[in-house]
Design a protein around this motif. Sequence first.
Motif, PDB file in Angstrom:
ATOM      1  N   MET A 117       8.465  46.337 156.257  1.00  0.00           N
ATOM      2  CA  MET A 117       9.811  46.993 156.812  1.00  0.00           C
ATOM      3  C   MET A 117      10.578  45.958 156.545  1.00  0.00           C
ATOM      4  O   MET A 117      11.910  46.133 156.192  1.00  0.00           O
ATOM      5  CB  MET A 117       9.588  47.297 158.372  1.00  0.00           C
ATOM      6  CG  MET A 117      10.922  47.999 158.922  1.00  0.00           C
ATOM      7  SD  MET A 117      11.374  49.306 158.380  1.00  0.00           S
ATOM      8  CE  MET A 117      10.337  50.398 159.020  1.00  0.00           C
ATOM      9  N   ALA A 118      10.321  44.521 156.741  1.00  0.00           N
ATOM     10  CA  ALA A 118      11.419  43.689 156.550  1.00  0.00           C
ATOM     11  C   ALA A 118      11.889  43.345 154.916  1.00  0.00           C
ATOM     12  O   ALA A 118      12.937  43.307 154.793  1.00  0.00           O
ATOM     13  CB  ALA A 118      10.664  42.122 156.815  1.00  0.00           C
ATOM     14  N   SER A 119      10.746  43.762 154.091  1.00  0.00           N
ATOM     15  CA  SER A 119      11.172  43.753 152.833  1.00  0.00           C
ATOM     16  C   SER A 119      12.077  44.710 152.230  1.00  0.00           C
ATOM     17  O   SER A 119      13.212  44.810 151.641  1.00  0.00           O
ATOM     18  CB  SER A 119       9.993  43.614 151.671  1.00  0.00           C
ATOM     19  OG  SER A 119       9.262  44.875 152.064  1.00  0.00           O
ATOM     20  N   GLU A 120      11.726  45.786 152.864  1.00  0.00           N
ATOM     21  CA  GLU A 120      12.633  46.958 152.513  1.00  0.00           C
ATOM     22  C   GLU A 120      13.992  46.832 153.216  1.00  0.00           C
ATOM     23  O   GLU A 120      15.114  47.307 152.514  1.00  0.00           O
ATOM     24  CB  GLU A 120      12.213  48.476 153.280  1.00  0.00           C
ATOM     25  CG  GLU A 120      10.843  48.900 152.583  1.00  0.00           C
ATOM     26  CD  GLU A 120      10.255  50.189 153.416  1.00  0.00           C
ATOM     27  OE1 GLU A 120      11.005  50.628 154.083  1.00  0.00           O
ATOM     28  OE2 GLU A 120       9.201  50.484 152.865  1.00  0.00           O
ATOM     29  N   ARG A 121      14.242  46.307 154.461  1.00  0.00           N
ATOM     30  CA  ARG A 121      15.673  45.979 154.945  1.00  0.00           C
ATOM     31  C   ARG A 121      16.238  44.996 154.293  1.00  0.00           C
ATOM     32  O   ARG A 121      17.631  45.138 153.817  1.00  0.00           O
ATOM     33  CB  ARG A 121      15.336  45.336 156.611  1.00  0.00           C
ATOM     34  CG  ARG A 121      15.168  46.579 157.492  1.00  0.00           C
ATOM     35  CD  ARG A 121      14.959  45.989 158.622  1.00  0.00           C
ATOM     36  NE  ARG A 121      14.910  46.933 159.572  1.00  0.00           N
ATOM     37  CZ  ARG A 121      14.306  46.640 161.040  1.00  0.00           C
ATOM     38  NH1 ARG A 121      14.006  45.363 161.377  1.00  0.00           N
ATOM     39  NH2 ARG A 121      14.196  47.652 162.027  1.00  0.00           N
ATOM     40  N   ILE A 122      15.632  43.860 153.788  1.00  0.00           N
ATOM     41  CA  ILE A 122      16.318  42.930 152.893  1.00  0.00           C
ATOM     42  C   ILE A 122      16.774  43.715 151.424  1.00  0.00           C
ATOM     43  O   ILE A 122      17.985  43.498 151.209  1.00  0.00           O
ATOM     44  CB  ILE A 122      15.267  41.844 152.430  1.00  0.00           C
ATOM     45  CG1 ILE A 122      15.274  41.060 153.621  1.00  0.00           C
ATOM     46  CG2 ILE A 122      15.789  41.006 151.436  1.00  0.00           C
ATOM     47  CD1 ILE A 122      14.077  39.905 153.667  1.00  0.00           C
ATOM     48  N   GLU A 123      16.123  44.483 150.977  1.00  0.00           N
ATOM     49  CA  GLU A 123      16.482  45.072 149.725  1.00  0.00           C
ATOM     50  C   GLU A 123      17.562  46.059 149.837  1.00  0.00           C
ATOM     51  O   GLU A 123      18.539  46.038 149.041  1.00  0.00           O
ATOM     52  CB  GLU A 123      15.451  46.036 149.057  1.00  0.00           C
ATOM     53  CG  GLU A 123      14.410  45.278 148.503  1.00  0.00           C
ATOM     54  CD  GLU A 123      15.000  44.466 147.111  1.00  0.00           C
ATOM     55  OE1 GLU A 123      15.645  45.113 146.496  1.00  0.00           O
ATOM     56  OE2 GLU A 123      14.798  43.054 147.198  1.00  0.00           O
ATOM     57  N   ALA A 124      17.586  46.743 151.256  1.00  0.00           N
ATOM     58  CA  ALA A 124      18.709  47.666 151.425  1.00  0.00           C
ATOM     59  C   ALA A 124      20.071  46.932 151.684  1.00  0.00           C
ATOM     60  O   ALA A 124      21.137  47.282 151.452  1.00  0.00           O
ATOM     61  CB  ALA A 124      18.277  48.443 152.772  1.00  0.00           C
ATOM     62  N   LEU A 125      19.708  45.804 152.453  1.00  0.00           N
ATOM     63  CA  LEU A 125      21.049  44.904 152.783  1.00  0.00           C
ATOM     64  C   LEU A 125      21.485  44.213 151.422  1.00  0.00           C
ATOM     65  O   LEU A 125      22.735  44.229 151.477  1.00  0.00           O
ATOM     66  CB  LEU A 125      20.663  43.668 153.672  1.00  0.00           C
ATOM     67  CG  LEU A 125      21.775  42.657 154.190  1.00  0.00           C
ATOM     68  CD1 LEU A 125      22.975  43.543 155.022  1.00  0.00           C
ATOM     69  CD2 LEU A 125      21.227  41.719 155.073  1.00  0.00           C
ATOM     70  N   LYS A 126      20.656  43.693 150.516  1.00  0.00           N
ATOM     71  CA  LYS A 126      21.253  43.337 149.319  1.00  0.00           C
ATOM     72  C   LYS A 126      21.887  44.395 148.439  1.00  0.00           C
ATOM     73  O   LYS A 126      22.837  44.093 147.857  1.00  0.00           O
ATOM     74  CB  LYS A 126      19.874  42.832 148.606  1.00  0.00           C
ATOM     75  CG  LYS A 126      20.352  42.234 147.091  1.00  0.00           C
ATOM     76  CD  LYS A 126      19.232  41.758 146.461  1.00  0.00           C
ATOM     77  CE  LYS A 126      18.406  42.739 145.654  1.00  0.00           C
ATOM     78  NZ  LYS A 126      17.313  42.405 144.774  1.00  0.00           N
ATOM     79  N   ASP A 127      21.391  45.690 148.422  1.00  0.00           N
ATOM     80  CA  ASP A 127      22.350  46.684 147.846  1.00  0.00           C
ATOM     81  C   ASP A 127      23.626  46.839 148.443  1.00  0.00           C
ATOM     82  O   ASP A 127      24.589  47.065 147.770  1.00  0.00           O
ATOM     83  CB  ASP A 127      21.535  47.977 147.874  1.00  0.00           C
ATOM     84  CG  ASP A 127      20.076  47.853 147.066  1.00  0.00           C
ATOM     85  OD1 ASP A 127      20.254  46.883 146.184  1.00  0.00           O
ATOM     86  OD2 ASP A 127      19.230  48.643 147.191  1.00  0.00           O
ATOM     87  N   ILE A 128      23.654  46.803 149.867  1.00  0.00           N
ATOM     88  CA  ILE A 128      25.023  46.979 150.546  1.00  0.00           C
ATOM     89  C   ILE A 128      25.863  45.940 150.123  1.00  0.00           C
ATOM     90  O   ILE A 128      27.045  46.127 149.919  1.00  0.00           O
ATOM     91  CB  ILE A 128      24.712  47.296 152.122  1.00  0.00           C
ATOM     92  CG1 ILE A 128      23.992  48.586 152.171  1.00  0.00           C
ATOM     93  CG2 ILE A 128      25.978  47.253 152.556  1.00  0.00           C
ATOM     94  CD1 ILE A 128      23.334  48.690 153.706  1.00  0.00           C
ATOM     95  N   LEU A 129      25.359  44.916 150.339  1.00  0.00           N
ATOM     96  CA  LEU A 129      26.144  43.719 149.972  1.00  0.00           C
ATOM     97  C   LEU A 129      26.779  43.674 148.390  1.00  0.00           C
ATOM     98  O   LEU A 129      28.073  43.438 148.644  1.00  0.00           O
ATOM     99  CB  LEU A 129      25.388  42.248 150.391  1.00  0.00           C
ATOM    100  CG  LEU A 129      25.323  41.797 151.666  1.00  0.00           C
ATOM    101  CD1 LEU A 129      24.250  40.698 151.879  1.00  0.00           C
ATOM    102  CD2 LEU A 129      26.702  41.262 152.301  1.00  0.00           C
ATOM    103  N   LEU A 130      25.661  43.794 147.569  1.00  0.00           N
ATOM    104  CA  LEU A 130      26.495  43.904 146.262  1.00  0.00           C
ATOM    105  C   LEU A 130      27.307  45.136 146.008  1.00  0.00           C
ATOM    106  O   LEU A 130      28.269  44.758 145.377  1.00  0.00           O
ATOM    107  CB  LEU A 130      25.342  44.170 145.315  1.00  0.00           C
ATOM    108  CG  LEU A 130      24.388  42.581 145.144  1.00  0.00           C
ATOM    109  CD1 LEU A 130      23.074  43.007 144.302  1.00  0.00           C
ATOM    110  CD2 LEU A 130      25.208  41.648 144.461  1.00  0.00           C
ATOM    111  N   ASP A 131      27.238  46.216 146.618  1.00  0.00           N
ATOM    112  CA  ASP A 131      27.999  47.462 146.523  1.00  0.00           C
ATOM    113  C   ASP A 131      29.467  46.974 147.032  1.00  0.00           C
ATOM    114  O   ASP A 131      30.385  47.338 146.544  1.00  0.00           O
ATOM    115  CB  ASP A 131      27.498  48.523 147.219  1.00  0.00           C
ATOM    116  CG  ASP A 131      26.310  49.187 146.297  1.00  0.00           C
ATOM    117  OD1 ASP A 131      26.043  48.766 145.124  1.00  0.00           O
ATOM    118  OD2 ASP A 131      25.900  50.015 146.834  1.00  0.00           O
ATOM    119  N   LEU A 132      29.353  46.437 148.301  1.00  0.00           N
ATOM    120  CA  LEU A 132      30.830  45.756 148.822  1.00  0.00           C
ATOM    121  C   LEU A 132      31.416  45.058 147.906  1.00  0.00           C
ATOM    122  O   LEU A 132      32.575  44.776 147.855  1.00  0.00           O
ATOM    123  CB  LEU A 132      30.614  45.398 150.415  1.00  0.00           C
ATOM    124  CG  LEU A 132      30.034  46.399 151.334  1.00  0.00           C
ATOM    125  CD1 LEU A 132      29.498  45.822 152.680  1.00  0.00           C
ATOM    126  CD2 LEU A 132      31.334  47.398 151.504  1.00  0.00           C
TER     127      LEU A 132
END
Length: 450
Positions: A1-16
């Motif tokens: 779950m933690a690794s999935e959240r980090i990947e999701a946050l990375k994608d959001i940060l990069l998109d922004l």
Amino acid sequence: MASERIEALKDILLDLHHGASPESVQARFEEHFTGVSALEISLMEQELISASTGITFEDVMQLCDVHANLFKNAVQGVEVADADQPGHPVRVFRDENLALRAALLRIRRLLKRLAEAEPEDAEQIRSGLKRQMTLLGQFERHYERKENLFFPVMERYGHTAPPKVMWGVDDHIRELFKTANRAVDDLTDETLEQVAAAFEAFATEFESMIFKEESILLMLLLEALTQDDWLQIASESDAYGYAIIIPHEKWEPVRASFEAPASPASEVKLSGESDSRVIDLPHGQVTVTYTPKEGPKSEQQSVDRATIQPFGRGHLSVEQADLILNHLPLEITFVNKDDIFQYYNDSVPVDDMIFKRTPSQLGRHVELCHPPKLLPKVKAIFTALRNGERDKFEMWFKSESRAKFVHVTYAAVRNQAGDFEGVLEYVQDIQPFFDLGSDFHRDLEKPEEK
């Protein structure tokens, strides 16, 4: 779950970062981060900054307001359990662990930078490393709250083994940190490898303890402790301080009052002395029936604290005796003949105590009040006092961090027949006696009369 959240946050940060609007990532953020603390998101950001993702600290700072707005929208309407509410001891404890892990990451990054730094940049990195070690050293407050507030309540519920084991490991971690901290203070280019090794020896055990706290200690506490237990812990936590994170919100759980008078519409009288009340709750009503229980008169009578009565060589009321004990320039602790911590006085605010005492510790066995490494000495002192081999033990030491010269006495308390009744510990800062400016002084004299 933690690794999935980090990947999701990375994608959001990069998109922004690449120009996406906050609205376009709203749904993804809610999917992965509803109910997640802002501090945990911050730690994930820190890990992303440390990795080769292309995300920089400056990027995160620029996106700070966006994150705050997204998080605010995410938590609206979410029902949060007690332990997840701001100010709850468990929430504070977990937030501290996240902040301490973030400090570990920063120190590791600084050590890596130092190994690759040019000579002109090394001194600045060393200075930052020392600051981060000082910040990380606040874990001591985290451990003190655990040992002096969590452990006593666990012991009351019969969980005595985990605190003993964990306290012993805590002390080992403390020693590892002292070694690493000394190495950082004496850091040179030649000793960098040894410093990194000393820090990793500490960090490995420290991170392991965080895992044990999260997966064992807190789970056990959440299963055993009542809301009243947590409220008491919360009320006494300020005495020991916090590690990096200072809670700014007071936890005030929603509680149904069973003592407040019910409205005429909801009150129904039953026969005899019984009383039935209807209490409105968010999702319905509950009817509570209450019948007073009469005990012996001695149980119902409260102690008259104001009446003067024979006391030692004179006469005092309970109130006066309490005031006198609290005005003595000593910290007093009494452990009874059954080795139970029974009393301490209130001579100074808890923040100024040399040896901090809080109500949670009352009723605790004296052996559980001390770190395992000190138990042989504690047992030897109490055995000698109990058996009459000694009437008292004295010790003193200088506390450089608090500018105090501490004098401690353990004295046997015996009744008129000579029977052992317990141990009185009294502690005093005697540094002011060393700082006396003259051999003679009378406080009533005017300056010109001296």
